[in-house]
Write a protein that holds these residues in place. Structure first.
Motif, mmCIF file in Angstrom:
data_model
loop_
_atom_site.group_PDB
_atom_site.id
_atom_site.type_symbol
_atom_site.label_atom_id
_atom_site.label_comp_id
_atom_site.label_asym_id
_atom_site.label_seq_id
_atom_site.Cartn_x
_atom_site.Cartn_y
_atom_site.Cartn_z
ATOM 1 N N UNK B 163 128.092 16.771 18.456
ATOM 2 C CA UNK B 163 126.901 16.377 19.216
ATOM 3 C C UNK B 163 127.266 15.999 20.648
ATOM 4 N N UNK B 164 128.345 15.229 20.804
ATOM 5 C CA UNK B 164 128.779 14.799 22.136
ATOM 6 C C UNK B 164 129.060 15.987 23.054
ATOM 7 N N UNK B 165 129.712 16.996 22.505
ATOM 8 C CA UNK B 165 130.047 18.201 23.276
ATOM 9 C C UNK B 165 128.771 18.943 23.670
ATOM 10 N N UNK B 166 127.851 19.097 22.737
ATOM 11 C CA UNK B 166 126.597 19.808 23.012
ATOM 12 C C UNK B 166 125.777 19.049 24.045
ATOM 13 N N UNK B 167 125.822 17.719 23.979
ATOM 14 C CA UNK B 167 125.107 16.912 24.971
ATOM 15 C C UNK B 167 125.665 17.177 26.362
ATOM 16 N N UNK B 168 126.996 17.242 26.452
ATOM 17 C CA UNK B 168 127.613 17.461 27.759
ATOM 18 C C UNK B 168 127.271 18.845 28.300
ATOM 19 N N UNK B 169 127.248 19.830 27.412
ATOM 20 C CA UNK B 169 126.998 21.212 27.818
ATOM 21 C C UNK B 169 125.537 21.438 28.221
ATOM 22 N N UNK B 170 124.619 20.736 27.569
ATOM 23 C CA UNK B 170 123.189 20.988 27.833
ATOM 24 C C UNK B 170 122.564 19.957 28.751
ATOM 25 N N UNK B 171 123.220 18.799 28.921
ATOM 26 C CA UNK B 171 122.608 17.736 29.721
ATOM 27 C C UNK B 171 121.564 16.930 28.959
ATOM 28 N N UNK B 172 121.330 17.277 27.700
ATOM 29 C CA UNK B 172 120.377 16.511 26.894
ATOM 30 C C UNK B 172 121.112 15.346 26.248
ATOM 31 N N UNK B 173 120.411 14.225 26.059
ATOM 32 C CA UNK B 173 121.115 13.082 25.501
ATOM 33 C C UNK B 173 120.321 12.362 24.393
ATOM 34 N N UNK B 174 120.188 12.997 23.236
ATOM 35 C CA UNK B 174 119.462 12.317 22.159
ATOM 36 C C UNK B 174 120.196 11.086 21.609
ATOM 37 N N UNK B 175 121.550 11.064 21.707
ATOM 38 C CA UNK B 175 122.302 9.946 21.166
ATOM 39 C C UNK B 175 122.646 8.957 22.277
ATOM 40 N N UNK B 176 122.000 7.789 22.230
ATOM 41 C CA UNK B 176 122.360 6.721 23.167
ATOM 42 C C UNK B 176 122.976 5.589 22.337
ATOM 43 N N UNK B 177 124.252 5.277 22.577
ATOM 44 C CA UNK B 177 124.965 4.308 21.724
ATOM 45 C C UNK B 177 124.243 2.974 21.526
ATOM 46 N N UNK B 178 123.572 2.473 22.583
ATOM 47 C CA UNK B 178 122.914 1.169 22.436
ATOM 48 C C UNK B 178 121.691 1.270 21.532
ATOM 49 N N UNK B 179 121.096 2.477 21.471
ATOM 50 C CA UNK B 179 119.922 2.665 20.602
ATOM 51 C C UNK B 179 120.334 2.835 19.138
ATOM 52 N N UNK B 180 121.553 3.265 18.931
ATOM 53 C CA UNK B 180 122.018 3.552 17.560
ATOM 54 C C UNK B 180 123.329 2.816 17.279
ATOM 55 N N UNK B 181 123.279 1.477 17.199
ATOM 56 C CA UNK B 181 124.535 0.713 17.042
ATOM 57 C C UNK B 181 125.297 1.032 15.756
ATOM 58 N N UNK B 182 124.567 1.191 14.633
ATOM 59 C CA UNK B 182 125.262 1.463 13.357
ATOM 60 C C UNK B 182 125.894 2.850 13.394
ATOM 61 N N UNK B 183 125.149 3.806 13.947
ATOM 62 C CA UNK B 183 125.644 5.181 14.034
ATOM 63 C C UNK B 183 126.857 5.227 14.961
#
Lengths: 219, 223
Positions: B163-183
């Protein structure tokens, strides 16, 4: 919390039928609860908060979701009778593969057949028949997908049989003409009480599909 | 002991799931890298239905579909069990493995599509992450499997590493660490497990590959 077995279900659901068949095969007494999917019960939303879908099997107050998961659970807990999955690990993997194939292909293609028209419908019909032919190949000359005995893949696939009439009417084609071996298998399964009493009547399914078409504005 | 072969692709998360399981159980195997643009006759023969990797070949017999392969490995080699023994707990684990199978495709769709379709994929990915955070992960449990990783953790390797790699490649950011602390904790814990660390492909190689694929997608849309 309730003890015993409860099934939250919806009468035309081929997924619910899988669980009904498994429960019947094992002769398990359970409470069947019909859900109104336009007005889902609090119990359903509480027991399946992730998908909010039927069927949900509740055993001693604890929910098991996803129909094939339920069939495997039933097979494991009531393991003293009517085994559904083979004992051999390789054969078990093969059974899971084909049940997964049914899950990946048959529902979506069947839906496309009644929901669409023209080229899209023709493409869906063709792919649907191709998938059924692959399944016929896997069945071979066996009585059931489980071999001599009714098993996991049979449970996964046979509920779709009561939807075939609706697909045929909407798609204007004959599944039996293309896949006679598969229809012969389905009729063989219907001889079993667990299957006959778990599947819905095909005319009622077709009426239901016509009703859905009206609701969704599909001609 | 019959020979074990794995037909895989080094950058495929589904292939990676199998490597993780084989390594966790200490099963020796021969690895065969498949060129997915030029599939080998072996692959087409072993998986005629889907023609996809991964395929595990054990004693000459193929097993296809990563979730099916994982269960076969767990049942054939019982050491370091990857599923709970209690049938109910096992049903819960299998539920999450199916969820991973059904929902993680939204991550691939994020780099394979553009416009509205891409937006929909990003939204589905967000919803998947929210569900994992709210319903899948339990406060205080290191992994889905408790103190040790299990099949559910392995099934979500796409989320942990791709997911991290795809986020970097597309500029999309569905995963924000502060929003998903357990994840976020789970991802750190998962990637710290030594067997997992050595099974995951390198980020640099992944970035180069997915950037290239993304450029191809954009090029084909504009032509």
């Amino acid at each position: 919390m309730e003890r015993g077995v409860v099934l939250l279900d919806f009468w035309p659901s081929m997924f619910g039928m899988r669980t009904r068949i498994a429960l019947a095969e094992k002769e398990i007494k359970y409470e069947y609860r019909e859900e109104d999917l336009r007005n889902k019960s609090d119990l359903l939303l509480q027991m399946n908060p992730v998908h909010k879908k039927i069927p949900v099997l509740i055993h001693n107050g604890k929910p098991v979701c996803e129909s094939l998961n339920q069939v495997q659970y039933i097979d494991e807990v009531w393991n003293d009778r009517a085994p559904l999955l083979p004992a051999n690990t390789y054969k078990r993997a093969n059974a899971r593969f084909w049940a997964d194939f049914v899950d990946k292909k048959i529902y979506d293609l069947g839906s496309k057949i009644w929901r669409t028209k023209g080229e899209e419908q023709e493409a869906a019909k063709k792919e649907f028949i191709d998938c059924l032919k692959l399944l016929e190949g896997e069945l071979g000359d066996n009585h059931y997908f489980g071999g001599k005995d009714f098993g996991y893949v049979d449970v996964a696939l046979v509920p779709f049989y009561c939807w075939f009439y609706a697909y045929e009417q909407c798609g204007n084609f004959s599944i039996e003409a293309e896949c006679p071996k598969l229809i012969a298998w389905a009729k063989r399964c219907m001889q079993k009480e667990s299957v006959a009493k778990s599947l819905a009547d095909q005319e009622k399914i077709y009426e239901f599909v016509l009703h859905l078409k009206k609701v969704f504005g599909i001609e | 002991m019959a020979a074990v072969k794995l037909l895989g692709a080094s950058l495929s998360p589904y292939s990676c799931r199998i490597i993780c399981a084989l390594k966790l159980k200490g099963i020796p195997y021969e690895y065969i890298e498949e060129d997915l643009l030029n599939k080998s006759p072996s692959l087409l023969q072993y998986n005629p239905v889907h023609k996809k990797i991964p395929v595990l070949v054990h004693g000459g017999r193929p097993i296809c579909e990563s979730a099916v392969i994982l269960r076969y490995i767990d049942e054939t080699w019982p050491q370091n069990p990857l599923l709970p023994t209690d049938p109910y707990e096992r049903a819960v684990a299998l539920f999450w493995i199916k969820f991973a199978d059904d929902k993680t495709s939204s991550i691939a769709m994020m780099y394979l599509t553009t416009g509205e379709v891409q937006e929909k994929a990003a939204k589905e990915c967000s919803e998947m992450l929210e569900t994992m955070e709210e319903h899948g992960l339990v406060e205080g449990k290191k992994f889905f499997g408790g103190d040790e990783i299990n099949m559910v953790d392995i099934a979500f390797c796409l989320v942990a590493h791709w997911l991290g790699v795809i986020e970097e490649v597309t500029g999309l950011k569905p995963f924000e660490p502060h929003k998903f602390p357990k994840l976020n904790s789970w991802i750190q814990n998962f990637k710290s497990v030594p067997v997992i660390k050595e099974s995951l492909p390198g980020t640099k190689t992944m970035l180069a590959f997915f950037k290239g694929r993304r450029e191809m997608v954009l090029a084909s849309k504009s032509s």
